[in-house]
Design an enzyme around this catalytic site. Structure first.
Site, PDB file in Angstrom:
ATOM      1  N   PRO A  41      58.667 -13.106  -2.436  1.00 33.93           N
ATOM      2  CA  PRO A  41      57.866 -13.589  -3.557  1.00 33.93           C
ATOM      3  C   PRO A  41      58.733 -14.190  -4.669  1.00 33.93           C
ATOM      4  O   PRO A  41      59.538 -13.499  -5.283  1.00 33.93           O
ATOM      5  CB  PRO A  41      57.129 -12.333  -4.037  1.00 33.93           C
ATOM      6  N   GLU A  42      58.582 -15.483  -4.860  1.00 31.80           N
ATOM      7  CA  GLU A  42      59.198 -16.160  -5.999  1.00 31.80           C
ATOM      8  C   GLU A  42      58.048 -16.668  -6.859  1.00 31.80           C
ATOM      9  O   GLU A  42      56.910 -16.286  -6.634  1.00 31.80           O
ATOM     10  CB  GLU A  42      60.086 -17.320  -5.532  1.00 31.80           C
ATOM     11  N   ARG A  77      60.503  -2.189   1.943  1.00 33.97           N
ATOM     12  CA  ARG A  77      61.917  -2.107   1.561  1.00 33.97           C
ATOM     13  C   ARG A  77      62.139  -1.520   0.176  1.00 33.97           C
ATOM     14  O   ARG A  77      63.269  -1.243  -0.204  1.00 33.97           O
ATOM     15  CB  ARG A  77      62.559  -3.484   1.611  1.00 33.97           C
TER      16      ARG A  77
END
Length: 294
Positions: A2-3, A117
DNA sequence: CTCGATCCCTGGACGC
DNA sequence: TGCGTCCAGGGATCGA
């Protein structure tokens, strides 16, 4: 990954689906990625999610107290890291293996945070602590004037790719959109910020705007398994011109795209369109290895 | 100031 | 089929 475009996509979807909902309770199944889990558990119940917006790569869930007019401005900050997902579910839906936070909402649904993660981050912040946190970050790439971008990049001796990734310089650009923007602007990722010409800054400024806007329209890039809160993947990965294209032909000149490490990250670029900076420091060619110490 | 290295973490790709 | 290894990468941190 996600940017900015992916986070924008998620924030817009959440704004549509959960804005106005009140948080009834908080369940933490794992909390090592939360700044102050106690504060979050204590403060969230009873708060209404007034607004969901994006701030760099963060989502900002602006909160409002139930009855009285809002006193301190407060918010839940959520960073999706690499694999974070924040979406509403009906209570019947089985819990994902890596669901760490569950917020029960007043319409019977649950807002669930999942992140295998755990590179993401979550924090409840209010008042001056919130302001201080937000001030740590640089300019919004879609708002920053060309002049300010020039100032921010040309005043540094760091490599331009490192600068684009530095959230204190610009907030929201990550590895994919840094490479795509530099490819579009024909700037080599290892160029030093202070060496960039005004014309190159202009190209980069326009490239950032064009690419980020286009990517938002296409709901971001789905390269790992990014999906928005409605479960819809993005499409922008099909438009990538540099990122992940090592060995494939450059769309402009057919030269094979190359990969190198810059700022500790895989960096994809066209060696023909994006000219390398100077001899780079290993001038072992014919100058004899004498580096002037000045 | 800038850089590289290291750590966090899990899943997927790959080799045998 | 299964196991070991490597890699991905945003960000914090630390030493050079």
């Amino acid at each position: 990954m996600p940017e900015l475009p992916e986070v924008e996509t998620v924030a817009r979807a959440l704004q549509r689906s959960i804005a106005g909902r009140r948080v009834l309770s908080v369940t933490l199944r794992m909390s090592d990625f939360i700044d102050d889990a106690g504060a979050l558990e204590r403060e969230l119940p009873g708060r209404t999610i007034a607004l969901v917006e994006r701030y760099g790569k963060f989502m900002l869930l602006r909160l409002r107290r139930g009855g009285d007019a809002d006193a301190a401005n407060e918010a839940l900050l959520v960073h999706l890291g690499m694999t974070g997902n924040l979406s509403p579910f009906s209570t019947e839906q089985p819990l994902h293996k890596h669901t760490h936070v569950i917020l029960a909402l007043d319409d019977g649904r649950e807002l669930r945070y999942t992140d295998p993660r755990r590179f993401g981050r979550m924090a409840y912040l209010a008042g001056s602590a919130l302001e201080r946190e937000l001030q740590r970050f640089g300019a919004e790439p879609l708002q920053v004037p060309e002049r300010e971008l020039a100032q921010r990049l040309q005043s540094s001796h760091a490599r331009v790719k490192a600068l684009l990734l530095d959230q204190r310089v610009l907030r929201g650009v990550g590895n994919i959109y840094a490479d795509e923007s530099l490819w579009s602007a024909r700037i080599h990722p290892a160029r030093i910020g202070s060496s960039l010409k005004d014309a190159e800054i202009r190209e980069l400024h326009q490239a950032l705007r064009k690419i980020l806007r286009h990517a938002i329209r296409m709901r971001g890039s789905s390269i790992s398994d990014f999906v928005d809160p409605e479960g819809i993947p993005g499409d922008y990965q099909r438009r990538h011109r540099a990122y992940g294209r090592e060995g494939k032909e450059c769309h402009r000149c057919a030269t094979p795209i190359r990969r190198m490490i810059v700022a500790g990250r895989s960096t994809f670029y066209c060696p023909s369109c994006q000219r390398a900076p100077r001899p780079k420091g290993k001038a072992k060619r014919k100058a004899g290895r004498r580096t002037s110490k000045r």
